[in-house]
Design an enzyme around this catalytic site. Structure first.
Site, PDB file in Angstrom:
ATOM      1  N   SER A  16       0.842  -1.195   0.000  1.00  0.00           N
ATOM      2  CA  SER A  16       0.000   0.000   0.000  1.00  0.00           C
ATOM      3  C   SER A  16       0.876   1.245   0.000  1.00  0.00           C
ATOM      4  O   SER A  16       2.076   1.183   0.258  1.00  0.00           O
ATOM      5  CB  SER A  16      -0.874   0.007   1.255  1.00  0.00           C
ATOM      6  OG  SER A  16      -0.055   0.238   2.381  1.00  0.00           O
ATOM      7  N   LYS A  17       0.213   2.359  -0.293  1.00  0.00           N
ATOM      8  CA  LYS A  17       0.904   3.645  -0.278  1.00  0.00           C
ATOM      9  C   LYS A  17       1.503   3.888   1.114  1.00  0.00           C
ATOM     10  O   LYS A  17       2.592   4.417   1.254  1.00  0.00           O
ATOM     11  CB  LYS A  17      -0.128   4.722  -0.613  1.00  0.00           C
ATOM     12  CG  LYS A  17       0.475   6.057  -0.917  1.00  0.00           C
ATOM     13  CD  LYS A  17      -0.605   7.066  -1.194  1.00  0.00           C
ATOM     14  CE  LYS A  17      -0.595   8.115  -0.121  1.00  0.00           C
ATOM     15  NZ  LYS A  17      -1.667   9.075  -0.200  1.00  0.00           N
ATOM     16  N   ARG A  18       0.781   3.448   2.115  1.00  0.00           N
ATOM     17  CA  ARG A  18       1.242   3.647   3.486  1.00  0.00           C
ATOM     18  C   ARG A  18       2.548   2.885   3.767  1.00  0.00           C
ATOM     19  O   ARG A  18       3.400   3.340   4.493  1.00  0.00           O
ATOM     20  CB  ARG A  18       0.158   3.246   4.486  1.00  0.00           C
ATOM     21  CG  ARG A  18      -0.403   4.456   5.206  1.00  0.00           C
ATOM     22  CD  ARG A  18      -1.628   4.126   6.008  1.00  0.00           C
ATOM     23  NE  ARG A  18      -2.780   3.907   5.139  1.00  0.00           N
ATOM     24  CZ  ARG A  18      -3.564   2.835   5.200  1.00  0.00           C
ATOM     25  NH1 ARG A  18      -3.315   1.871   6.042  1.00  0.00           N
ATOM     26  NH2 ARG A  18      -4.598   2.738   4.402  1.00  0.00           N
TER      27      ARG A  18
END
Ligand code: GLU
Length: 510
Positions: free
Chosen positions: A263-265
């Site tokens: 994920s972007k996170r």
């Protein structure tokens, strides 16, 4: 005659382009080009609530950077346009209505409050999020439950409504996926998805099927997260166009990060890029760093993405785009998730930096110098510096640190590495060496080295013990290519100046 191969990448312009998205583009592209087919980009922007300013242009910028040029798209034109679904709005209603006529879809007039009530009423421990499906549809406000006259009146008076697919009960919906082979779904678990929304826009499900048909798409590679939508799409193909017309599907394995789906996170947490290029969200102004700006070469990015879920079956890992087109095969795409390893990604980049001519990325690298206020004046000198240090760079941004001392004297000297062995004899060596350098007739790495070694022998000091301090004087630290090459590159005046400036600092440490 077999059909012309046509594949598509169908992004929704809602934000940054994740590396999984680029891998989807890449596999579509490789397959199409290998088969002499066409690669189409269609913008799926029917959900206007998710529209993000600039996101479409950003997608095309990313594709251009990667060298994955579409044959047809809103930007490139083509015979099957328009290629933005919002511009095709008027096309979809007739298909939704055809489905209603056939009895495979129905008008639904439920208000948001009605839907909320249904969810509350049917919520249970086994079914925490009730769907609009075969179990509840006959209890709702739709053309299956209301009298025909009332439905006609409601439609005529413009009562807000959607069109929903009527999923048949007790069917096993199956298809052959190019990667997963036979995949089956139980129709009782599929909900009556909305096909046409109250604003007249199709949902993704209707639009994707209609457009794949009208654009004559033959194969579709998309992320595995879309597999759960496949039963709806299969039914739509069956009812509208016939299953023999349906493209061959390949659902690509997920890309996994350190903790599940990448994920972007994860990027922010573990310090690696997840998007192809820098993306600034216009709603929050939040900047997410991209592979490009981090200092990846597009060739390396493409190469590492190709290997995330596919292998050639050989030892070889470095592939150009052309080589990938030759070598790619859908049979060798893995079924299970592909783990993204940032260290391995950097290895690819390092290899590509080494094997690519520096002139290819010099302009880009110059920006890192400009960003630190260093203006490059002599192009040929700049290129020669890049050539000298390229083997030491993993990211294009490393060129600054690895090469700055060719342009400026180091601001700080890492003397700790050499002071323990520093003494007055060595100081005297360097003083004499400077005098000797003044007199050197031809300034070459070899003549500097010869003069250095001769003097060291005269003074009975091992040249090896002198080279480290010399390196620190010129470079600032214990790194860089051969020290005499550095001296040669920066020139006589600068070499002498750096040694003379460093001597008191070394001496102060005795
Ligand atoms: N619009 C979908 C997306 O945003 C496309 C899925 C598909 O390829 O069918 O990824």
């Amino acid at each position: 005659m077999s059909k012309k191969i046509r594949v598509r990448f169908a992004p929704s312009p809602t934000g940054g382009l994740h590396l999984g998205g680029v891998r989807t583009v890449l596999y579509n592209y490789l397959f199409a080009k290998q088969q002499g087919g066409e690669f189409i980009v269609r913008i799926e922007d029917t959900d206007q609530t998710r529209f993000v300013e600039g996101a479409e242009q950003y997608i095309f910028d990313c594709l251009a950077w990667c060298g994955l040029v579409p044959d047809e798209s809103p930007l490139h034109g083509g015979a099957y346009g328009p290629y933005r679904q919002s511009e095709r709005k008027s096309l979809y209603r007739e298909y939704a209505e055809k489905l209603v006529e056939q009895g495979h879809a129905y008008y639904a007039f439920d208000t948001p409050e009605d839907l909320e009530q249904m969810r509350n009423q049917y919520k249970s421990a086994e079914n925490p999020a009730p769907q609009y499906d075969g179990k509840v549809r006959l209890k709702m406000k739709n053309s299956l439950t209301l009298p025909a006259t009332e439905v006609t009146k409601m439609l005529e008076t413009g009562t807000p409504h959607v069109i929903r697919i009527k999923i048949p009960a007790n069917e096993s919906i199956a298809f052959q996926d190019l990667i997963h082979q036979e995949v089956r779904f139980d129709s009782n678990l599929v909900d009556d998805k909305v096909l046409l929304k109250a604003d007249g826009m199709p949902t993704y499900h209707l639009a994707v099927v209609v457009d794949d048909y009208l654009m004559k798409i033959t194969h579709a590679f998309r992320g595995e997260e879309w597999l759960s939508s496949a039963p709806v799409h299969i039914l739509l193909w069956k009812y509208l166009f016939g299953l023999d017309q349906m493209p061959a599907w390949a659902h690509l394995p997920l890309i996994l990060g350190p903790s599940g789906k990448l994920s972007k996170r994860d990027g922010a947490k573990f310090g690696f890029p997840v998007y192809a290029m820098n993306w600034t969200d216009p709603r929050s102004n939040e900047l997410t760093e991209g592979f490009k700006e981090k200092g990846f070469l597009p060739e390396a990015f493409i190469n590492l993405l190709a290997m995330l879920g596919w292998n050639s079956g050989e030892e070889k890992e470095l592939f150009s785009l052309e080589e990938l087109i030759q070598a790619f095969s859908i049979e060798r795409v893995h079924k299970s998730g592909a783990k993204f390893d940032y260290e391995k990604a950097k290895w690819f980049n390092h290899e590509w930096i080494k094997k690519t001519p520096v002139s290819h990325y010099a302009t880009f690298v110059k920006q890192y110098f400009a960003g630190k206020g260093v203006e490059i004046k002599e192009e040929a000198y700049f290129l020669s510096v890049l050539e000298k240090v390229k083997d030491r760079c993993t990211l294009l941004s490393d060129f600054y640190e690895q090469g700055i001392y060719f342009f400026e004297a180091p601001a700080q000297l890492d003397v700790t590495a050499a002071v323990s062995k520093w003494n007055l004899e060595k100081a005297s060596f360097f003083e004499n060496f400077c005098q000797q350098l003044e007199a050197i007739p031809n300034w070459t790495a070899l003549s500097i080295e010869e003069s250095f070694k001769l003097l060291a022998t005269e003074k009975n000091i091992k040249p090896g013990e002198l080279q480290l301090p010399m390196r620190i004087m010129l470079v600032g630290g214990k790194f860089g290519p051969a020290v005499f090459e550095i001296a040669h590159a920066i020139g006589k005046k600068e070499t002498i100046a750096r040694v003379q400036k460093a001597l008191p600092i070394f001496n102060a440490s005795i």
